[in-house]
Design a protein around this motif. Structure first.
Motif, mmCIF file in Angstrom:
data_model
loop_
_atom_site.group_PDB
_atom_site.id
_atom_site.type_symbol
_atom_site.label_atom_id
_atom_site.label_comp_id
_atom_site.label_asym_id
_atom_site.label_seq_id
_atom_site.Cartn_x
_atom_site.Cartn_y
_atom_site.Cartn_z
ATOM 1 N N GLY A 117 40.809 33.322 28.727
ATOM 2 C CA GLY A 117 40.655 34.735 28.398
ATOM 3 C C GLY A 117 40.262 35.639 29.549
ATOM 4 O O GLY A 117 39.933 36.803 29.331
ATOM 5 N N TRP A 118 40.294 35.141 30.768
ATOM 6 C CA TRP A 118 39.961 35.984 31.920
ATOM 7 C C TRP A 118 41.131 36.850 32.348
ATOM 8 O O TRP A 118 40.939 37.885 32.986
ATOM 9 N N ILE A 119 42.332 36.417 32.032
ATOM 10 C CA ILE A 119 43.554 37.126 32.427
ATOM 11 C C ILE A 119 44.324 37.491 31.159
ATOM 12 O O ILE A 119 44.456 36.669 30.259
ATOM 13 N N ARG A 120 44.840 38.715 31.129
ATOM 14 C CA ARG A 120 45.632 39.142 29.973
ATOM 15 C C ARG A 120 46.857 38.252 29.803
ATOM 16 O O ARG A 120 47.435 37.771 30.768
ATOM 17 N N VAL A 149 45.517 28.483 38.967
ATOM 18 C CA VAL A 149 44.179 29.039 38.712
ATOM 19 C C VAL A 149 44.278 30.214 37.742
ATOM 20 O O VAL A 149 43.496 30.314 36.789
ATOM 21 N N LEU A 150 45.244 31.095 37.962
ATOM 22 C CA LEU A 150 45.398 32.244 37.061
ATOM 23 C C LEU A 150 45.867 31.796 35.681
ATOM 24 O O LEU A 150 45.464 32.374 34.659
ATOM 25 N N GLY A 151 46.705 30.772 35.624
ATOM 26 C CA GLY A 151 47.127 30.224 34.333
ATOM 27 C C GLY A 151 45.940 29.684 33.562
ATOM 28 O O GLY A 151 45.812 29.901 32.344
ATOM 29 N N SER A 202 44.907 43.296 35.289
ATOM 30 C CA SER A 202 45.312 42.146 34.501
ATOM 31 C C SER A 202 44.151 41.420 33.829
ATOM 32 O O SER A 202 44.335 40.364 33.234
ATOM 33 N N LEU A 203 42.970 41.991 33.947
ATOM 34 C CA LEU A 203 41.790 41.338 33.356
ATOM 35 C C LEU A 203 41.579 41.755 31.917
ATOM 36 O O LEU A 203 41.984 42.785 31.476
ATOM 37 N N ALA A 206 37.995 35.283 36.895
ATOM 38 C CA ALA A 206 39.267 35.002 37.560
ATOM 39 C C ALA A 206 39.180 35.346 39.045
ATOM 40 O O ALA A 206 39.640 34.578 39.895
ATOM 41 N N ALA A 207 38.577 36.493 39.358
ATOM 42 C CA ALA A 207 38.474 36.913 40.762
ATOM 43 C C ALA A 207 37.635 35.920 41.565
ATOM 44 O O ALA A 207 37.987 35.578 42.698
#
Length: 189
Positions: free
Chosen positions: A141-144, A133-135, A188-189, A79-80
């Motif tokens: 599964g990269w973001i909680r 992008v975060l969605g 949040s990861l 994600a980063a």
């Protein structure tokens, strides 16, 4: 006997001249006179194609918003990394100068803002891209699942803007952008 030259597309010539000035000299250098000089046309040509100078600037902002909204991560393993890549594509010299104009000129900001929208045009467009992008990162599964993606996106774009909004031409190191993304996303990861 005419002394001028016919322009293929005067509107495009004027907009391209403005983008060049923004990228090389910054927001304070962009005036109706500097744009017409840089484009090699008479001042009247600008006013024939745009209601006034604020309409010209709002058109530049609107076109950059379209560019920003089309940005996608080129490649990423986290994600980063995806966010850092998108941020690096968003913050060009032209975009930074346009953001300065939108912040300093109320009428340009009003004209550039979509009906019912809030915030600063271009920065809010950037935020929408980072939300996407975060969605997508959440889906893989990269973001909680419980992460506050809109709030994270605002923080990421705001942090990035602070990194990039220094002196004209002085961009942050790629590692600094990635470090900000990692730091803000850590919980949040």
């Amino acid at each position: 006997m005419p002394t001028g030259r016919a322009l293929e597309d005067p509107r495009t010539v004027l907009l391209d001249a403005g983008r060049r000035l923004l990228a090389t000299e910054g927001a304070s250098a962009v005036t109706s006179r500097s744009v017409t000089i840089a484009s090699g046309v008479a001042k009247g040509v600008l006013h024939r194609h745009f209601e006034d100078f604020d309409a010209y600037l709002a058109t530049l902002v609107a076109e950059d918003a379209v560019r920003i909204r089309a940005i996608e991560p080129r490649a990423a393993g986290s994600a980063a990394a995806a966010v850092a890549d998108v941020i690096e594509q968003i913050f060009t010299r032209t975009t930074l100068a346009l953001i300065a104009l939108v912040i300093s000129r109320d009428e340009v900001r009003r004209r550039a803002r979509a009906d019912g929208a809030f915030g600063i045009p271009l920065l809010m467009d950037a935020t929408a891209v980072v939300i996407d992008v975060l969605g997508a990162g959440r889906e893989v599964g990269w973001i909680r699942q419980d992460a506050d993606v809109p709030a994270l996106s605002l923080a990421l774009v705001g942090g990035a803007h602070l990194l990039y909004a220094g002196e004209l031409g002085a961009f942050p190191e790629r590692s600094a952008v990635h470090e900000v993304a990692e730091s803000l996303l850590a919980g949040s990861l």
